[in-house]
Design an enzyme around this catalytic site. Structure first.
Site, PDB file in Angstrom:
ATOM      1  N   ASN A 252      -2.503  19.359  -1.857  1.00  0.00           N
ATOM      2  CA  ASN A 252      -3.523  18.642  -1.087  1.00  0.00           C
ATOM      3  C   ASN A 252      -3.252  18.660   0.419  1.00  0.00           C
ATOM      4  O   ASN A 252      -4.133  18.996   1.211  1.00  0.00           O
ATOM      5  CB  ASN A 252      -3.599  17.193  -1.606  1.00  0.00           C
ATOM      6  CG  ASN A 252      -4.513  16.357  -0.750  1.00  0.00           C
ATOM      7  OD1 ASN A 252      -4.142  15.911   0.328  1.00  0.00           O
ATOM      8  ND2 ASN A 252      -5.729  16.157  -1.195  1.00  0.00           N
TER       9      ASN A 252
ATOM     10  N   LYS B  38       5.494   2.029  -2.970  1.00  0.00           N
ATOM     11  CA  LYS B  38       5.359   3.361  -3.575  1.00  0.00           C
ATOM     12  C   LYS B  38       5.632   3.211  -5.057  1.00  0.00           C
ATOM     13  O   LYS B  38       6.302   2.266  -5.483  1.00  0.00           O
ATOM     14  CB  LYS B  38       6.371   4.330  -2.948  1.00  0.00           C
ATOM     15  CG  LYS B  38       5.985   5.781  -3.072  1.00  0.00           C
ATOM     16  CD  LYS B  38       4.944   6.212  -2.038  1.00  0.00           C
ATOM     17  CE  LYS B  38       4.474   7.622  -2.285  1.00  0.00           C
ATOM     18  NZ  LYS B  38       3.692   8.151  -1.163  1.00  0.00           N
TER      19      LYS B  38
ATOM     20  N   GLY C  24      -2.986   8.149  -4.459  1.00  0.00           N
ATOM     21  CA  GLY C  24      -2.355   9.348  -5.023  1.00  0.00           C
ATOM     22  C   GLY C  24      -1.156   9.798  -4.207  1.00  0.00           C
ATOM     23  O   GLY C  24      -0.873   9.278  -3.132  1.00  0.00           O
ATOM     24  N   ASP C  25      -0.437  10.730  -4.746  1.00  0.00           N
ATOM     25  CA  ASP C  25       0.649  11.432  -4.059  1.00  0.00           C
ATOM     26  C   ASP C  25       0.848  12.704  -4.889  1.00  0.00           C
ATOM     27  O   ASP C  25      -0.038  13.074  -5.684  1.00  0.00           O
ATOM     28  CB  ASP C  25       1.916  10.566  -3.996  1.00  0.00           C
ATOM     29  CG  ASP C  25       3.006  11.158  -3.090  1.00  0.00           C
ATOM     30  OD1 ASP C  25       2.868  11.083  -1.867  1.00  0.00           O
ATOM     31  OD2 ASP C  25       3.997  11.724  -3.604  1.00  0.00           O
TER      32      ASP C  25
ATOM     33  N   LYS D  83       0.858  -1.195   0.000  1.00  0.00           N
ATOM     34  CA  LYS D  83       0.000   0.000   0.000  1.00  0.00           C
ATOM     35  C   LYS D  83       0.883   1.230   0.000  1.00  0.00           C
ATOM     36  O   LYS D  83       1.819   1.346   0.808  1.00  0.00           O
ATOM     37  CB  LYS D  83      -0.875  -0.020   1.277  1.00  0.00           C
ATOM     38  CG  LYS D  83      -1.859   1.105   1.362  1.00  0.00           C
ATOM     39  CD  LYS D  83      -3.164   0.773   0.652  1.00  0.00           C
ATOM     40  CE  LYS D  83      -3.989   1.994   0.323  1.00  0.00           C
ATOM     41  NZ  LYS D  83      -3.636   2.654  -0.950  1.00  0.00           N
TER      42      LYS D  83
ATOM     43  N   SER E  58      -6.986   5.692   3.646  1.00  0.00           N
ATOM     44  CA  SER E  58      -7.016   4.788   2.490  1.00  0.00           C
ATOM     45  C   SER E  58      -7.406   3.380   2.944  1.00  0.00           C
ATOM     46  O   SER E  58      -8.179   2.681   2.274  1.00  0.00           O
ATOM     47  CB  SER E  58      -5.645   4.712   1.823  1.00  0.00           C
ATOM     48  OG  SER E  58      -5.470   5.778   0.928  1.00  0.00           O
TER      49      SER E  58
END
Ligand code: NDP
Length: 448
Positions: free
Chosen positions: A243, A128, A167-168, A92, A380
């Site tokens: 964000n 990642k 997302g990132d 994750k 998440s």
């Protein structure tokens, strides 16, 4: 490396030798290993061979991403997914689209993610991914074609029980939508749990968009409470205006603090009346504009500084929420001189090792990202729970769960730091507590 245990130094040296030129990854590994000295030999799971394995990703995927721009010209990018550790659950971690992305960045982020995910207490492993694609200045159609090409390769490595990206930087709901659409098309499965950060109408969770920024501020509240303080009336500086930054600003304002500065990569704005969040949102989210546009629209109360450091703005609390290594020793010195009491990382590894040392030596409470920004991935995991049960929770319920998780991450860090002789040291507490849960699972699962 600053540890008296030669076996840990040897592990670090091996990491550097096996991963040449990946400076950010070396930095992330070093920061964790330096705190594990007191644990090795005192805890069965803190076996040097387990630590060695932990530093080697379980799987690394590198792939070509060809796509056509709006003029029909072929474009080429590189895609990455580093599936670092799955001892606690499916891989994750987010996807980052930014020109600076290369394997060393993805590995550093994936390594950090293992400990962060472990600290949440939830069943998620660490990973990642991303690409050196730059969505800035690209049309929606170009972004869609890129995302479709990216997913056409990545889909074979994903699954709700295997690997669940989110997302990132550079990957928001628009990109997640295109990625999910392509996954659904290729697999012919509406497998909502395969990606998180989805829109509310197509499997997303309430509070996921806000979660990292909100969670950061919940964590800061706990840090202040530990020294009988509160956010009420505090002056806060937040770097970035993406964000994480926007939602951190929102929660600080809700809890009675005042954010007086924020930034983008072209400078920062000081607004002593407090950042006007509606205006900031309109400029960043609707017009995709810059902080200089904010200052112009806001008028007299706001000043834009194109050349300088946001950390020179006097504040009680500083929240670096932009990018890695953005707060250096000089910035930390300015914060200390101006009386800053708390620094908490909203971004991943935004503070350099020298700056962290300076802040800790000066008695500033320092909360590392792997604890303080864990709210995003925690929510998440709550999104995955809702997808698995085909349920949707209310905003209030989800935010309450997030707040509880952040409080428990905070307490776990403090208690562990105390237990290992480092009272008040959030960095040591986060590294040791995050490590022990993963290491115990790795030991239990055998040599795999
Ligand atoms: P965004 O892309 O939404 O925002 C990034 C912001 O940082 C932009 O305002 C960008 O400005 C600014 N920025 C980039 N480089 C610099 C710089 N050198 N100086 C000042 N500002 C800069 O990303 P997110 O908010 O999602 O992520 C920010 C950080 O938080 C990253 O480190 C990410 O890994 C981490 N994080 C994010 C999570 C999430 O849920 N989104 C979860 C946990 C961590 P510009 O527009 O000019 O590029």
């Amino acid at each position: 490396m600053a540890t008296s245990d030669g076996r840990l130094t040897a592990v670090y040296d091996e990491v550097v030798a096996r991963n040449p030129g990946e400076d950010e990854f070396h930095q992330a590994v070093r920061e964790v290993l330096e705190d594990l000295g007191p644990v090795v030999g005192r805890h069965a799971a803190a076996d040097v061979e387990v630590i060695r394995r932990l530093c080697e990703p379980e799987r690394q995927v590198l792939f070509r991403v060809p796509w056509a721009d709006d003029e029909g010209r072929p474009q080429l990018n590189r895609g990455f997914r580093v599936e670092f550790n799955s001892a606690l659950g499916p891989y994750k971690g987010g996807l980052r689209f930014h020109p600076s992305v290369y394997l060393g960045i993805v590995k550093f982020l994936g390594f950090e993610q293992i400990f962060k995910n472990s600290l949440t207490g939830l069943p998620i492993g660490g990973a990642k991914g991303g690409s050196d694609f730059d969505p800035k200045g690209r049309s929606d159609a170009e972004v869609m074609r890129f995302c479709q090409s990216f997913m056409t390769e990545l889909y074979r490595h994903l699954g709700e029980h295997t690997d669940v990206p989110a997302g990132d930087t550079g990957v928001g709901q628009r990109e997640i939508g295109y990625l999910f659409g392509q996954y659904k098309r290729i697999t012919n499965r509406y497998e909502a749990g395969v990606l998180t950060g989805k829109g509310l109408d197509w499997g997303g969770s309430r509070v996921r968009t806000e979660a990292t920024g909100y969670g950061l501020v919940f964590f800061v509240e706990e840090v202040l409470r530990a020294s009988s303080g509160s956010l009420d009336g505090t002056k806060v500086v937040v770097s970035g205006s993406g964000n994480v930054a926007v939602h951190a600003i929102e929660k600080v304002h809700q809890l009675g603090g005042r954010v007086i500065a924020c930034s983008d990569s072209a400078g920062y704005v000081v607004d002593e009346d407090g950042i006007d969040l509606d205006l900031l949102r309109e400029i960043k989210e609707q017009r995709r504009g810059r902080m200089s546009d904010y200052a112009e629209a806001r008028g007299r109360s706001a000043q834009h500084v194109g050349d300088g450091s946001i950390w020179s703005v006097p504040c009680d609390v500083a929240l670096p929420c932009a990018t890695q290594n953005e707060l250096d020793e000089a910035g930390a010195k300015q914060l200390v001189e101006n009386g800053c009491r708390v620094v908490a990382e909203g971004a991943n590894m935004p503070t350099t090792p020298d700056a962290i040392r300076l802040l800790r030596d000066a008695g500033v409470s320092f909360a590392p990202g792997k604890a303080a920004n864990a709210g995003g991935v925690a929510t998440s995991a709550l999104e995955m729970q809702q997808n698995a049960t085909r349920d949707t929770w209310t905003f209030e319920h989800t935010e309450q769960r997030l707040a509880e998780i952040m409080h428990s991450v905070h307490d776990r860090c403090l208690e562990t730091a105390e237990e290992y002789g480092r009272p008040g040291d959030y960095v040591a507490g986060a590294n040791i507590a995050g490590f022990l849960r993963v290491a115990e699972a790795m030991l239990a699962l055998g040599l795999v």
